[in-house]
Design a protein around this motif. Structure first.
Motif, PDB file in Angstrom:
ATOM      1  N   ALA A   1       1.074   8.477   7.600  1.00 25.05           N
ATOM      2  CA  ALA A   1      -0.138   9.101   8.397  1.00 25.05           C
ATOM      3  C   ALA A   1      -1.323   8.107   7.696  1.00 25.05           C
ATOM      4  O   ALA A   1      -2.171   7.725   8.372  1.00 25.05           O
ATOM      5  CB  ALA A   1      -0.370  10.224   8.046  1.00 25.05           C
ATOM      6  N   ILE A   2      -1.305   7.979   6.365  1.00 30.97           N
ATOM      7  CA  ILE A   2      -2.482   7.193   5.830  1.00 30.97           C
ATOM      8  C   ILE A   2      -2.433   5.735   6.263  1.00 30.97           C
ATOM      9  O   ILE A   2      -3.410   5.210   6.305  1.00 30.97           O
ATOM     10  CB  ILE A   2      -2.129   7.345   4.131  1.00 30.97           C
ATOM     11  N   LEU A   3      -1.410   5.247   6.371  1.00 34.06           N
ATOM     12  CA  LEU A   3      -1.272   3.598   6.522  1.00 34.06           C
ATOM     13  C   LEU A   3      -1.323   3.605   8.096  1.00 34.06           C
ATOM     14  O   LEU A   3      -1.489   2.254   8.435  1.00 34.06           O
ATOM     15  CB  LEU A   3      -0.074   3.142   6.086  1.00 34.06           C
TER      16      LEU A   3
ATOM     17  N   ILE B   1       1.564   2.193  -3.381  1.00 41.02           N
ATOM     18  CA  ILE B   1       0.434   2.949  -4.104  1.00 41.02           C
ATOM     19  C   ILE B   1       0.360   4.325  -3.621  1.00 41.02           C
ATOM     20  O   ILE B   1       0.305   5.190  -4.736  1.00 41.02           O
ATOM     21  CB  ILE B   1      -0.966   2.215  -3.757  1.00 41.02           C
ATOM     22  N   ALA B   2       0.523   4.706  -2.555  1.00 41.50           N
ATOM     23  CA  ALA B   2       0.544   6.150  -1.950  1.00 41.50           C
ATOM     24  C   ALA B   2       1.637   6.817  -2.496  1.00 41.50           C
ATOM     25  O   ALA B   2       1.585   7.935  -3.235  1.00 41.50           O
ATOM     26  CB  ALA B   2       0.461   5.959  -0.432  1.00 41.50           C
TER      27      ALA B   2
ATOM     28  N   GLU C   1       3.514   6.402  -5.308  1.00 40.12           N
ATOM     29  CA  GLU C   1       3.449   6.583  -6.822  1.00 40.12           C
ATOM     30  C   GLU C   1       2.279   7.590  -7.096  1.00 40.12           C
ATOM     31  O   GLU C   1       2.457   8.259  -7.951  1.00 40.12           O
ATOM     32  CB  GLU C   1       3.156   5.326  -7.414  1.00 40.12           C
ATOM     33  N   THR C   2       1.366   7.722  -6.329  1.00 39.19           N
ATOM     34  CA  THR C   2       0.256   8.571  -6.426  1.00 39.19           C
ATOM     35  C   THR C   2       0.894  10.026  -6.238  1.00 39.19           C
ATOM     36  O   THR C   2       0.695  10.985  -7.102  1.00 39.19           O
ATOM     37  CB  THR C   2      -0.685   8.519  -5.529  1.00 39.19           C
ATOM     38  N   LEU C   3       1.892  10.176  -5.136  1.00 41.91           N
ATOM     39  CA  LEU C   3       2.543  11.397  -4.944  1.00 41.91           C
ATOM     40  C   LEU C   3       3.375  11.844  -6.174  1.00 41.91           C
ATOM     41  O   LEU C   3       3.410  12.753  -6.653  1.00 41.91           O
ATOM     42  CB  LEU C   3       3.097  11.509  -3.598  1.00 41.91           C
TER      43      LEU C   3
ATOM     44  N   ILE D   1       3.480  11.807   5.024  1.00 42.54           N
ATOM     45  CA  ILE D   1       2.076  11.657   4.319  1.00 42.54           C
ATOM     46  C   ILE D   1       1.596  10.044   4.467  1.00 42.54           C
ATOM     47  O   ILE D   1       0.631   9.737   5.055  1.00 42.54           O
ATOM     48  CB  ILE D   1       2.044  12.288   3.077  1.00 42.54           C
ATOM     49  N   VAL D   2       2.600   9.342   3.733  1.00 46.68           N
ATOM     50  CA  VAL D   2       2.318   8.001   3.530  1.00 46.68           C
ATOM     51  C   VAL D   2       2.254   7.311   4.978  1.00 46.68           C
ATOM     52  O   VAL D   2       1.296   6.585   5.151  1.00 46.68           O
ATOM     53  CB  VAL D   2       3.107   7.310   2.640  1.00 46.68           C
TER      54      VAL D   2
ATOM     55  N   ARG E   1       3.280  10.845  -9.198  1.00 44.85           N
ATOM     56  CA  ARG E   1       2.462  11.298 -10.426  1.00 44.85           C
ATOM     57  C   ARG E   1       1.956  12.627 -10.196  1.00 44.85           C
ATOM     58  O   ARG E   1       1.919  13.454 -11.185  1.00 44.85           O
ATOM     59  CB  ARG E   1       1.316  10.316 -10.723  1.00 44.85           C
TER      60      ARG E   1
ATOM     61  N   PHE F   1       7.029  13.360   1.450  1.00 40.75           N
ATOM     62  CA  PHE F   1       6.353  12.072   1.168  1.00 40.75           C
ATOM     63  C   PHE F   1       6.047  11.083   2.492  1.00 40.75           C
ATOM     64  O   PHE F   1       4.995  10.630   2.719  1.00 40.75           O
ATOM     65  CB  PHE F   1       6.669  11.305   0.140  1.00 40.75           C
TER      66      PHE F   1
ATOM     67  N   VAL G   1      -2.203  -4.087  -1.266  1.00 39.91           N
ATOM     68  CA  VAL G   1      -3.148  -3.861  -2.200  1.00 39.91           C
ATOM     69  C   VAL G   1      -3.338  -5.243  -2.945  1.00 39.91           C
ATOM     70  O   VAL G   1      -2.267  -5.712  -3.663  1.00 39.91           O
ATOM     71  CB  VAL G   1      -3.013  -2.666  -3.211  1.00 39.91           C
TER      72      VAL G   1
ATOM     73  N   ALA H   1       0.894  -1.243   0.009  1.00 37.12           N
ATOM     74  CA  ALA H   1       0.017  -0.019  -0.051  1.00 37.12           C
ATOM     75  C   ALA H   1       0.968   1.105  -0.095  1.00 37.12           C
ATOM     76  O   ALA H   1       0.672   2.313  -0.705  1.00 37.12           O
ATOM     77  CB  ALA H   1      -1.057  -0.148   1.083  1.00 37.12           C
TER      78      ALA H   1
END
Lengths: 328, 328, 328, 328
Positions: free
Chosen positions: A278-280, A242-243, A245-247, A275-276, A249, A272, A290, A239
């Motif tokens: 915090a999300i996870l 994913i987070a 690579e989103t950043l 942020i990642v 992009r 980055f 994922v 995961a």
């Protein structure tokens, strides 16, 4: 595509083709000390990355050796013909990696945790493998002619046994004395597209810390004393990737706007990673995966294709058609 | 935390507490027509959201009714005491939602696909439910006094049966004629933290299109003719939400830099959606799920707690201690 | 072979061919009101017993109707060709039992307990059935031409659900409104030879109290309102029958010795039943089963053959070869 | 009860108490070179057979050593208290069989085939065993004080791996170097009453050819180089024994009738074996098993009791109450 996040976070990638993409993305040119070949088949594309020079090992993060990637999106189709085609391509590539004597003794090892669907690929392949070693010496020569002596083992994972997987395999290798070990494992990829559809063969064995379950010790000629061919299929994407690579992009999209130059330069892992994280949270980077909803049936199909390919390579007397007669 | 992505992409959330967070995040104040209560227990926090006014339905995206959320991170601990505490809290909240006569007849329905680990919560709970209906009328009054007539069914999913789940349940409800249906389902959340640790009870039944497997038809008093209490636990976060929230957080971090004002204003779903789509392709938004590696054992534990809570609520004569004697 | 024990203990037999053997054994001649036919195929023998007259029902212990027995010992061979042959014979016999319109709607029901290997045949077949009902109305006419609308359900057993299996099926039949129900069940036989190798089709549905799990209510046109074809396969022999037949055979062997005349005449169920009871205690007659060690894989194979035969009969556009493409 | 059939057919019995019954039945007196003790507990009776003299080995068909049989019919009751009592008795008897140092290293081996329910006891116990070896050296002394270093392995069976089970275990023992191996296995009994309710402990290890799956090589101090304690539970009775004992009992009943003297003398294995063979064909003697319908849940319960007993014996710091906290 930019690959800021993976590079800056030192994420090691299980697939050599993905490691190569990252390195090439950085330098924009072919990697010195590596050779790349491509073959195109019905229902599959084969990419061979050969790490030929010692100095390329560090750049690639992969030991010297041959890495064969079979990209076969049609594994997802419900077509028996496609599955047979892919099993045959796998058998051909597998045969090209080793030069086994006619009566060789081969041990197939299924790595991973049978209780966790995305990590259960190895044990599933072992369950479908045509095992012959216990009957081999009693079989008449005309049968043995086109078959080899095959044994198979799913050693489990450290949390289930309390024993390092590599220790179990070493103990069994010392007893069974195979000429070759084939180790099957579920891998992590950076791309959801590869889940269940890419098969990697490597004559370097299993790298330490790779795979869905982060197997700890490596399995290779040095640790086991016999050559090890690894067969791996991505079943998850971490995961965090994913987070990340989103950043990447997003930054990619805005980076050519002059007013963002300053900010872009600061957008590195220091920005980055929090942020990642915090999300996870409360999970750590490697614990969240994922995976597609249909992972159960994807793994079932892929396991059949791999078990079929292994049997075709090891038992040349058995045709693809006949093969399924041996499987219940 | 900003919630740009979820709002702009009209992602509907299974949990009422998350829907409330989103709406409050927008307006910055309490939602009119809703009442919110909090209770604190050993090993759990309970949040009750009551959608009391008709006009609040649209704002919340949830029908009028009571939504009870039990947040119990200690489900992840391997502590029998914690699990018993949480089962008791669930039993208490469940009992508060309905006023069942002593000899009432209750049908427990386990929604979801038993072949896909993260969607298998409902069938697992059904497998652990203390079923009594077939013996109830033969039991002596002193036993029936503290128990109720309970039946249980896992109808499967559309892809396995070819029949809408709601049709199967309607057919069985017409035969069994329960006074109450309890429907257990695996949910999607926006937060990985809630996976396996949050339990939502709702006296509005199951909304159409909710759950991990996007069950199509709703299950509620209108469709089944009897009251339906839904018990749901998040087992996944859609990968699209992980990607979207990552973008939201990045924008949040840079939004107070004056030189980014212009860019920030353009950072809406038109910018985000193509990025998220590119990351997740060839899968569509609902097909990829983020789930922890240990989801198998998390679901096992949560299913035990829910089955325990249901039995305590329906069979008051059985103590927590005794309960496990009835489970194999 | 004598059949003292079965006759004297009023053991009802699930297979019509076995009921016929018992009756013929008694009378030594063909049963009035019944017709018997035999067909011989590659890999299978088919015996059709037609109970044509009402008065034959009591003699046979079977309602008026057609009972088709496919004896196919080669199911035990690991031969794909043999399995395809048998699936085709099953499809042919099944098609001969009903006259379904082109677009008919068929419900396949898998009886039995998925937790108990020898009783799990029905649920396994349902899991392998090609279900089309949910897509049927959206499919273009050229595809629907050679297929039918098929749905499938495993209702579980009374001990798991608290609901009579027949009640669940009735409820679903009222909703789905099929033109035909096909009910698949595991049976008990008197002969170990038939385990996993005999398939019985009956257009009389399921008799009350038959099957491995002694399903209680019958499933037939009277109870469900639509025709019911039962497909059954013996997976066990009751241990009491093994014991009883052993006694019968011993008596048979010594009965022509004149000095034993007196004793032989006393050797009826009063002598036998206490011996059998003593051997089987503390279990009662129906609780102990004889089953081969390899029952798991026998049921796996038989389930594939039956699911294949059903699909061939219901979806004439699908060839045997293609069929396996639809199965995972 | 007479035991003609078992004696005359040289059927070897897995349980020492049954071997003793047979020998005593023949001679009518206690066996020389053996000592027998009995202990009575709440919920269990314990019989200890000690083969103390070398010359008694041949009479008993069992090597010198201690055989402890725990008869606990209340395993079949759904009572948590009874199960805890039996686990404690098992722990006590197990502790009496070896004298392990405080920090000893123990390997638990689960023999048998996880795909065949009645042979899956060993693998199930391994799955429930509290494994500590991988954390043991990192744990603080106060925790290690009351625990031991435990690892666990289910090696599979010859047909699944192509490797003799004993070879796999030898290989792992050489690596893990345990002070003790505990081998858990499903056994065959002559009495259905003992299925799932009798637990045998033997400090002689596993005899060659014993168990449900007829494991071929023995596991004992001689073959593995470390002491082996075997824990076995009958899960089946061979169908041939049911048939044979039925004949024995019939003969027993008629043998005091003077007119049968001549016939009785001829009723030996030459008469019996063809009858039993005819009943069981086409299966051979060892392939057909009698097992109760509820074998799945019996094995589940027994596995929990054995895993609990092993943990109590090896980890004295863990109380019965706490133990279940460690099991998922």
């Amino acid at each position: 595509m930019d690959t800021h996040f993976i590079k800056n976070n030192n994420i090691s990638l299980d697939l050599a083709v993905e490691a190569r993409e990252i390195v090439r993305g950085q330098t924009g040119q072919e990697i010195p000390g590596c050779i790349m070949e491509k073959e195109t088949y019905n229902n599959a594309t084969v990419t061979i990355v050969r790490v030929v020079e010692k100095y390329a090992e560090e750049i690639m993060g992969k030991p010297q050796g041959n890495y064969i990637t079979i990209d076969a999106p049609s594994i997802r189709d419900n077509s028996k013909q496609a599955h047979q085609d892919i099993a045959e391509i796998l058998a051909k590539q597998l045969s090209a990696l080793f030069n086994l004597p006619e009566h060789a003794n081969v041990l197939v090892v299924g790595l991973g945790n049978w209780n966790a669907t995305p990590d259960a690929l190895g044990p599933k392949v072992v369950g479908m493998t045509l095992v012959t070693r216990h009957m081999y010496n009693y079989a008449p020569e005309e049968i043995r002619g086109g078959m080899r002596s095959v044994s198979a083992l799913s050693p489990g994972v450290l949390g289930l046994t309390g024993i390092e997987t590599a220790e179990i395999i070493k103990g069994v290798v010392e007893r069974v004395k195979p000429e070759l070990v084939i180790a099957v494992d579920a891998l992590a990829s950076r791309s959801v597209e590869r889940i269940g559809t890419t098969i990697q063969l490597a004559d370097t064995g299993i790298a330490p810390g790779s795979g869905v379950g982060n197997k700890r010790t490596g399995l290779n000629k040095e640790t086991l004393g016999v050559p090890v061919i690894a067969i791996g299929v991505p079943t998850v994407v971490p995961a965090a990737i994913i987070a990340g690579e989103t950043l990447d992009r997003l930054v990619e999209q805005v980076k050519d706007k002059p007013e963002l130059q300053g900010i872009y330069q600061n957008m590195n892992s220091e920005t980055f990673q929090p942020i990642v994280n915090a999300i996870l949270q409360p999970y750590t980077s490697g614990q969240l995966m994922v995976t597609p909803k249909e992972i159960d049936s994807l793994i079932e199909t892929t396991a059949r294709v791999i078990a079929g390919g292994i049997s075709l390579a090891l038992h040349p007397a058995i045709s693809v058609e006949e093969y399924s007669q041996y499987l219940h």
